[in-house]
Write a protein that holds these residues in place. Structure first.
Motif, PDB file in Angstrom:
ATOM      1  N   PRO A  24      63.856  36.036  20.492  1.00  0.00           N
ATOM      2  CA  PRO A  24      64.708  35.534  21.700  1.00  0.00           C
ATOM      3  C   PRO A  24      64.855  36.408  22.659  1.00  0.00           C
ATOM      4  N   VAL A  25      65.141  35.756  23.981  1.00  0.00           N
ATOM      5  CA  VAL A  25      65.048  36.525  25.170  1.00  0.00           C
ATOM      6  C   VAL A  25      66.531  36.681  25.405  1.00  0.00           C
ATOM      7  N   GLY A  26      66.953  38.221  25.425  1.00  0.00           N
ATOM      8  CA  GLY A  26      68.568  38.426  25.609  1.00  0.00           C
ATOM      9  C   GLY A  26      68.915  39.467  24.781  1.00  0.00           C
ATOM     10  N   ASP A  27      70.263  39.678  24.918  1.00  0.00           N
ATOM     11  CA  ASP A  27      70.810  40.833  24.135  1.00  0.00           C
ATOM     12  C   ASP A  27      70.732  40.840  22.533  1.00  0.00           C
ATOM     13  N   GLY A  28      70.175  41.662  22.017  1.00  0.00           N
ATOM     14  CA  GLY A  28      70.281  41.801  20.401  1.00  0.00           C
ATOM     15  C   GLY A  28      71.091  42.581  19.930  1.00  0.00           C
ATOM     16  N   PRO A  29      71.024  42.890  19.088  1.00  0.00           N
ATOM     17  CA  PRO A  29      70.039  43.054  17.857  1.00  0.00           C
ATOM     18  C   PRO A  29      70.146  41.479  17.274  1.00  0.00           C
ATOM     19  N   TRP A  30      69.202  40.921  16.429  1.00  0.00           N
ATOM     20  CA  TRP A  30      68.889  39.825  15.742  1.00  0.00           C
ATOM     21  C   TRP A  30      68.625  40.033  14.224  1.00  0.00           C
ATOM     22  N   PRO A  31      68.659  39.133  13.384  1.00  0.00           N
ATOM     23  CA  PRO A  31      68.229  39.329  12.038  1.00  0.00           C
ATOM     24  C   PRO A  31      66.684  39.100  12.316  1.00  0.00           C
ATOM     25  N   ALA A  54      62.663  31.152  15.538  1.00  0.00           N
ATOM     26  CA  ALA A  54      63.065  32.166  16.436  1.00  0.00           C
ATOM     27  C   ALA A  54      64.131  31.627  17.240  1.00  0.00           C
ATOM     28  N   SER A  55      63.959  30.382  17.897  1.00  0.00           N
ATOM     29  CA  SER A  55      64.861  29.599  18.664  1.00  0.00           C
ATOM     30  C   SER A  55      66.320  29.688  18.154  1.00  0.00           C
ATOM     31  N   ALA A  56      66.354  29.869  16.798  1.00  0.00           N
ATOM     32  CA  ALA A  56      67.613  29.739  15.976  1.00  0.00           C
ATOM     33  C   ALA A  56      68.542  31.110  16.254  1.00  0.00           C
ATOM     34  N   GLY A  57      67.768  32.164  16.702  1.00  0.00           N
ATOM     35  CA  GLY A  57      68.385  33.557  16.735  1.00  0.00           C
ATOM     36  C   GLY A  57      67.717  34.347  15.857  1.00  0.00           C
ATOM     37  N   TYR A  58      66.168  34.628  15.713  1.00  0.00           N
ATOM     38  CA  TYR A  58      65.638  35.305  14.638  1.00  0.00           C
ATOM     39  C   TYR A  58      64.430  36.116  15.579  1.00  0.00           C
ATOM     40  N   VAL A  59      64.161  37.275  15.171  1.00  0.00           N
ATOM     41  CA  VAL A  59      62.926  37.808  15.511  1.00  0.00           C
ATOM     42  C   VAL A  59      61.980  37.527  14.105  1.00  0.00           C
ATOM     43  N   MET A 109      59.043  46.336  10.675  1.00  0.00           N
ATOM     44  CA  MET A 109      60.357  45.914  11.029  1.00  0.00           C
ATOM     45  C   MET A 109      61.492  46.632  11.022  1.00  0.00           C
ATOM     46  N   GLU A 110      61.767  47.369   9.994  1.00  0.00           N
ATOM     47  CA  GLU A 110      62.879  48.174   9.868  1.00  0.00           C
ATOM     48  C   GLU A 110      62.753  49.270  10.886  1.00  0.00           C
ATOM     49  N   GLN A 111      61.806  49.750  11.557  1.00  0.00           N
ATOM     50  CA  GLN A 111      61.877  50.783  12.442  1.00  0.00           C
ATOM     51  C   GLN A 111      62.279  50.021  13.974  1.00  0.00           C
ATOM     52  N   ARG A 112      62.201  48.774  13.896  1.00  0.00           N
ATOM     53  CA  ARG A 112      62.488  48.260  15.185  1.00  0.00           C
ATOM     54  C   ARG A 112      63.910  48.302  15.432  1.00  0.00           C
ATOM     55  N   SER A 113      64.538  48.746  16.696  1.00  0.00           N
ATOM     56  CA  SER A 113      65.975  48.628  16.982  1.00  0.00           C
ATOM     57  C   SER A 113      66.713  47.586  17.414  1.00  0.00           C
ATOM     58  N   ASP A 114      65.862  46.296  17.592  1.00  0.00           N
ATOM     59  CA  ASP A 114      66.506  45.019  17.823  1.00  0.00           C
ATOM     60  C   ASP A 114      66.686  44.124  16.692  1.00  0.00           C
TER      61      ASP A 114
END
Length: 244
Positions: A24-31, A54-59, A109-114
């Motif tokens: 999603p575009v915007g402030d995270g973080p996301w599941p 993803a449009s439901a709020g997931y990376v 994925m675990e290393q991503r900050s978002d």
């Protein structure tokens, strides 16, 4: 919700796994959701499903399941040639290789900050791979759509990967979706899977059997696609991931 889509190369032992990350575009973080494709790899059909998640709020991270050999970088067509190529690539891939790829993608994925929670989902062969992703204690919840080979353990090059035998090691939440008209997972196979899961203590799983659903009913290409059941299944998965 607006989305961003990036192609990334996930580092593995001596190769890289081409993956598409949709966020999603915007402030995270996301599941974060590890999404396993069917045997046809990164097709536009699967990516459309990934975008809906993803449009439901997931990376959503969608890796190739055949990152080694001649199908690396290839999205197969939904025809006989594509099917045979996908099946052949599966037959050349061992369970150990599938598991190593999973570990590499989850590490990425675990290393991503978002990202916050790690989740998994998969379709067909990818449904079996998602089931095995649930063995990783980092995965909080898993959805398997019409997973193939669970009832007899068949996975890629291995006649019996022993996936059901390891069901007790699943610590996260589990949801499985079947179609009632799926010849790859008929009623007796579904009963065998559920019985084995219950015997392993997984009696709190969520099970859906959609009347009239064929194998790959969520693939939005071809005569087997059922748009109504697809919407139901995706909405149930999103609700499940959100903890109801």
């Amino acid at each position: 919700m607006k989305l961003r889509e990036d192609e990334v190369l996930v580092p593995a032992l001596d190769y890289e796994i081409r993956s598409v990350v949709i966020s999603p575009v915007g402030d995270g973080p996301w599941p974060g959701v590890l999404l396993y494709t069917d045997i046809f790899q990164l097709t536009e059909s699967t990516l459309r499903t990934a975008r809906r998640l993803a449009s439901a709020g997931y990376v959503v991270c969608v890796p190739e399941i055949y990152p080694r050999g001649e199908l690396a970088g290839v999205a197969l067509e939904f025809d006989d040639a594509g099917k045979q190529a996908g099946l052949a690539a599966a037959a050349d891939t061992t369970t150990d290789q599938f598991d190593a790829d999973r570990a590499a993608v989850l590490d990425f994925m675990e290393q991503r900050s978002d990202l916050t929670t790690l989740l998994a989902v998969g379709f067909c062969l990818g449904g079996h791979l998602a089931f095995r992703a649930a063995f990783d204690p980092r995965v909080a919840a898993t959805v398997c759509f019409y997973p193939t080979g669970l009832q007899n353990g068949a996975l890629g090059a291995d006649a019996d990967a022993g996936s059901l035998a390891r069901a007790a090691s699943i610590h996260g939440r589990l949801m499985i979706v079947f179609g009632s008209r799926d010849p790859h997972v008929p009623a007796d196979a579904r009963a065998q899977i559920i019985s084995a899961l219950y015997a392993a203590g997984k009696d709190d799983l969520e099970l859906h059997v959609y009347a009239g659903g064929e194998h790959a009913f969520m693939r939005d290409v071809g005569a087997r696609h059922d748009p109504v059941l697809t919407d139901l299944a995706l909405n149930e998965a999103i609700s499940f991931f959100s903890g109801r």
